[in-house]
Scaffold this motif. Structure first.
Motif, PDB file in Angstrom:
ATOM      1  N   THR A  30       0.831  -1.201   0.000  1.00  0.00           N
ATOM      2  CA  THR A  30       0.000   0.000   0.000  1.00  0.00           C
ATOM      3  C   THR A  30       0.864   1.248   0.000  1.00  0.00           C
ATOM      4  OG1 THR A  30      -1.518  -1.254   1.363  1.00  0.00           O
ATOM      5  CG2 THR A  30      -1.981   1.073   1.128  1.00  0.00           C
ATOM      6  N   THR A  71      -7.565   2.198  -0.305  1.00  0.00           N
ATOM      7  CA  THR A  71      -6.816   2.851   0.776  1.00  0.00           C
ATOM      8  C   THR A  71      -5.902   3.942   0.220  1.00  0.00           C
ATOM      9  OG1 THR A  71      -6.832   0.770   2.005  1.00  0.00           O
ATOM     10  CG2 THR A  71      -5.229   2.401   2.691  1.00  0.00           C
ATOM     11  N   SER A 109      -2.755   5.532   7.484  1.00  0.00           N
ATOM     12  CA  SER A 109      -3.945   5.004   6.827  1.00  0.00           C
ATOM     13  C   SER A 109      -5.024   6.067   6.879  1.00  0.00           C
ATOM     14  CB  SER A 109      -4.435   3.769   7.565  1.00  0.00           C
ATOM     15  OG  SER A 109      -3.438   2.794   7.525  1.00  0.00           O
TER      16      SER A 109
END
Ligand SMILES: Cc1ncc(COP(=O)(O)O)c(C=O)c1O
Length: 476
Positions: A30, A71, A109
């Motif tokens: 990510t 995300t 996040s």
């Protein structure tokens, strides 16, 4: 995520940008995609107005989960790089920060509220159970508060009656001895921390934060241009001997370290105070959830041990009642109280008056005490159930370990070596279970994979099913 061992690569439409996913860097997929995209936008390699591929399409092209791409997009939207997420596609924002001016916030996040559809089982940390909120009593307190029309602008520190009530409350509950004028009522703990940073930190100053630690504070310090240094936490809490000597401010959660749950030992507390005095530094003591103590007595707060007015004590009603109330407070040392109040007045003048009056009645009439006695029992039982579940998972090898905690509404577990945290969270999400990210608690690039499991907001009846579903994900 690919199992084939090859590097996945894709080109964004109408741009020379290529994205890569290296299967060897499994834990940071990510972050890696996020950084590549952010860099491409900041440097102008992707043009303003360019449309990015739909999340599903890009996920398939890169061989990663759709959750990973969502995300990344959500994070870039939150930071202003991308816009127009819902329905009509995702575009590079005309106002996106370009490299010359860009100082993106540190990697965290996206906020939990980014779920389009609420998860079936919510095991994210940070929130208490809305079903336990004392709605009837609170409504009565609000009604009493509104018997009188709200007045005009008032004291930036808050209503005197509430400040007196809080001073009395924390004297009984935490042994602190502030005068009422030292209490500054804030919009949650976050505003108290924000004001402290603005007051004490100049761009370039060193701020020491815990590693792992509470990401919103790390981000906030970075947004002010502070030089944020991650200081490791061990079984005794923040490793004071590792704090850089030039640190101007130290942010710590000594009563229940976020997210690990360890309690800072007394020798460490004394060493931290000595450090602050010797190096002319200040300490934010974030006591965000110590009202929920399941076992053992709390240690003395740092501010109670502080003889040199170096500690700003911060607390919140977000865990005991609800984060939606946006009520917290700081106990500010006298030497910079006036400046703190002046700054607060410049930011938003004062807290909302009716809520303050209601809170004052709520505490003074004994409702907070009753509410805590009732909810402590509920959360202690959930704490026991989750602890038992985690012990079983460690025994069976599906978790590497966890730190048994004595307080709070979450427990952090470490996944086995080589596990992919993002993948586990994404599979859990597919099974209807939302879990807190451990990776976002780290400033370091390759943190150990883990999970932050909250048991505050999930209703009692759902907890066993949520843990069963999580168990299946962990053993798969
Ligand atoms: C470590 C920590 N500090 C503070 C807070 C509370 O912030 P606020 O009072 O602004 O809601 C939280 C909430 O999750 C937290 O985890």
């Amino acid at each position: 995520m690919t199992n084939s061992g090859e590097v996945h690569q894709t080109k964004l439409p109408a741009s020379p940008l290529e994205l890569f996913v290296d299967p060897d860097a499994r834990r940071s997929t990510t972050r890696s995609i996020y950084r590549q995209l952010r860099e491409a936008i900041a440097s102008g390699r992707v043009s303003v107005g360019d449309r990015l591929p739909p999340t599903r399409e890009l996920a398939t092209q890169l061989g990663v989960s759709r959750h990973t791409i969502t995300t990344v997009y959500d994070q870039l939207v939150a930071e202003g790089y991308l816009g127009g997420r819902r329905g009509g596609g995702t575009f590079v924002n005309p106002a996106s920060p370009r490299r010359s001016t860009a100082r993106p916030l540190s990697d965290v996040s996206p906020p939990a509220a980014h779920f389009d559809v609420p998860p079936r089982f919510d095991l994210r940390p940070g929130a208490p159970d809305p079903g336990l909120f004392p709605t009837v009593v609170w409504r009565r307190c609000m009604a009493t508060a509104l018997l009188r029309a709200p007045r005009a602008y008032g004291d930036p520190g808050g209503l005197l009656e509430l400040r007196e009530t809080i001073a009395h409350w924390i004297n009984r509950s935490r042994g602190l001895e502030p005068t009422a004028d030292q209490i500054v009522v804030t919009s949650g703990a976050q505003q108290a921390i924000d004001l402290t940073i603005r007051l004490l930190v100049k761009p370039g100053d060193i701020v020491a934060v815990e590693e792992p630690g509470y990401a919103p504070v790390r981000q906030l310090c970075a947004a002010f241009g502070a030089d944020v240094r991650a200081v490791p936490v061990d079984a005794e809490g923040l490793m004071v001997e590792r704090i850089p000597t030039g640190a101007r401010l130290v942010y710590t959660t000594p009563a229940h370290q976020f997210p690990s749950g360890v309690v800072m030992s007394l020798p460490r507390r004394l060493a931290l105070l000595e450090f602050a005095e010797r190096h002319d530094a200040f300490v934010i003591e974030d006591d965000y959830d110590s009202e929920y103590r399941h076992v053992a007595r709390p240690l003395e707060p740092l501010q109670r041990l502080d003889r040199n007015e170096r500690v700003i004590y911060v607390d919140t009603f977000s865990k005991t009642l609800s984060p939606a109330l946006r009520l917290g407070f700081a106990v500010v040392p006298h030497p910079f109280l006036d400046q703190f109040l002046a700054l607060r007045q410049l930011c938003d003048w004062q807290p909302a008056e009716p809520q303050q009056t209601a809170m004052s009645h709520f505490i003074a009439d004994g409702h907070l005490g009753r509410h805590l006695r009732r909810t402590r029992k509920v959360y202690s039982e959930r704490h026991r159930v989750v602890t038992e579940f985690l012990s079983g998972a460690v025994q069976s090898g599906s978790l590497r370990g966890f730190t048994p905690t004595c307080a709070g509404l979450h427990i952090t577990a470490v996944l086995p070596d080589g596990a992919d945290e993002e993948d586990v969270r994404s599979r859990a999400e597919e099974a209807g279970v939302a879990i807190g990210a451990f990776a976002s608690c780290w400033q370091a690039d390759n943190p150990p994979p883990g999970l932050v499991i909250g048991f505050g907001s999930i209703p009692d009846g759902d907890l066993p099913s949520a843990l069963d579903a999580l168990s299946l994900v962990l053993t798969r």
